[in-house]
Scaffold this motif. Sequence first.
Motif, mmCIF file in Angstrom:
data_model
loop_
_atom_site.group_PDB
_atom_site.id
_atom_site.type_symbol
_atom_site.label_atom_id
_atom_site.label_comp_id
_atom_site.label_asym_id
_atom_site.label_seq_id
_atom_site.Cartn_x
_atom_site.Cartn_y
_atom_site.Cartn_z
ATOM 1 N N ASP A 1 0.606 -1.376 0.056
ATOM 2 C CA ASP A 1 -0.104 -0.358 -0.184
ATOM 3 C C ASP A 1 1.503 1.315 0.226
ATOM 4 N N ILE B 1 -2.949 -1.131 4.710
ATOM 5 C CA ILE B 1 -1.883 -0.017 6.079
ATOM 6 C C ILE B 1 -3.518 -0.557 7.105
ATOM 7 N N ARG C 1 0.226 3.842 1.222
ATOM 8 C CA ARG C 1 0.684 4.862 2.638
ATOM 9 C C ARG C 1 1.107 4.749 3.572
ATOM 10 N N GLN D 1 1.218 8.958 -6.014
ATOM 11 C CA GLN D 1 0.346 9.538 -4.600
ATOM 12 C C GLN D 1 -0.854 9.414 -5.600
ATOM 13 N N ASN D 2 -1.979 9.309 -4.445
ATOM 14 C CA ASN D 2 -3.647 9.419 -4.683
ATOM 15 C C ASN D 2 -3.669 7.814 -5.390
#
Length: 401
Positions: free
Chosen positions: A97, A164, A99, A139-140
């Motif tokens: 992930d 996450i 994140r 990102q995103n």
Amino acid sequence: MLWINNLFQSPQWLWLFTALIIPITIHLLRQSNPQQISFAALQWVQRYSQSRARRPIVDNKWLLLLRLLIVALLASLLAQPLIKREIYPQEGVILVDPRIGTGEANTFIHNSLPQIVGEGYEVLWLSPETSSVTSPPPQNVDLWKTLSALSRRVDLRRAHILLINNEVPTSHQALKVSPHWQWHGLDKPSTAPGPVLPSIALMGKAPSWWAPVLEDWQSKMPGLSVHIQEQEKAPSVEQIDWLIYTGPAPLPQTVLEFVTGGGLLITDNSIPPADKLNFVAVDNSQSAQAASVGRGSWLRYESDWYSEAFYRRADLPERLWQHWSGQDWALQHQNRGHWPGHRELAGLPVENSEVENRRIEQLQPWLIAVLLLLLAFERLIALSRPRSIMATDSNREANHG
């Protein structure tokens, strides 16, 4: 001619192969018999011994063949030929992930997945490009769409998915996953509220599969509300989200009002559809069809759900939940940003038969390299021919003298 489209990306340029006629025509014109002129005192022409005569490095026919190959390569480059290579699932691939920090991911992998570390592994970002975690995290990333897309990649069919937590951006479409994926999570605490569960009601006789399916759902989704709806009582949209109707046909007026008011009605083939409703297949399924009715939806199964052919399957709870929740747009919107508590319910499995195990690659780099070599070889031969040909022609004239 679909097979041509499978072999060439731009087959419209294949007509350039007709240009092969040009070097053939030039070769035939040069090979025509020359005009012979006789003159006196031929013995005074300078003679060359046979030992000093040199033969041409390459015969005209071989030079013609070389030029034909060059023209064919040029036509092939414009047509952009393709090649399909067999690819196989890779072991020891971990999709992380974005994140999650790189340090956190490495710590989790070494502590929780030591068997992969010992075999040699590859850690990639969970993104459409699946770049290495040594590069900056993307990102995103829409994880829902990304997972659905990666489920059809053969090399990632046996990957480990590291998330996450249990909150993953969702979509109005059903999530597609590989049944061979192994799920992991850091289980970080979250302040977001839990997922919203629908209120389900059954009107009529319960099918034989209803009790085990309900038990499976409630064990995995605590707090799921299910009750029996009396046929004499009108179902309320404010209290019920999904209504499973097993009563006789036709549909009661109160049930039709429930659907048009925004509820989800679920029936089998014992209830005939209305004439003006446009039913469409659900997720390419021939057994389930859905239609919009007012502000609600009607999900209808083409088979009899009392038959063994309908309920004798191990994934029945997962399939029913995906079909039913996929038609409840209000529920989908409320749960946007949540992953189902039981990850096996997270998506529809993409079977191996649905995955293309061949990857299409272009041959342009190799063809360009071969073309440059042939051009250099052709120029080398063409520039070295005149001296040899002159020597050979002089020897022939001397021998005739």
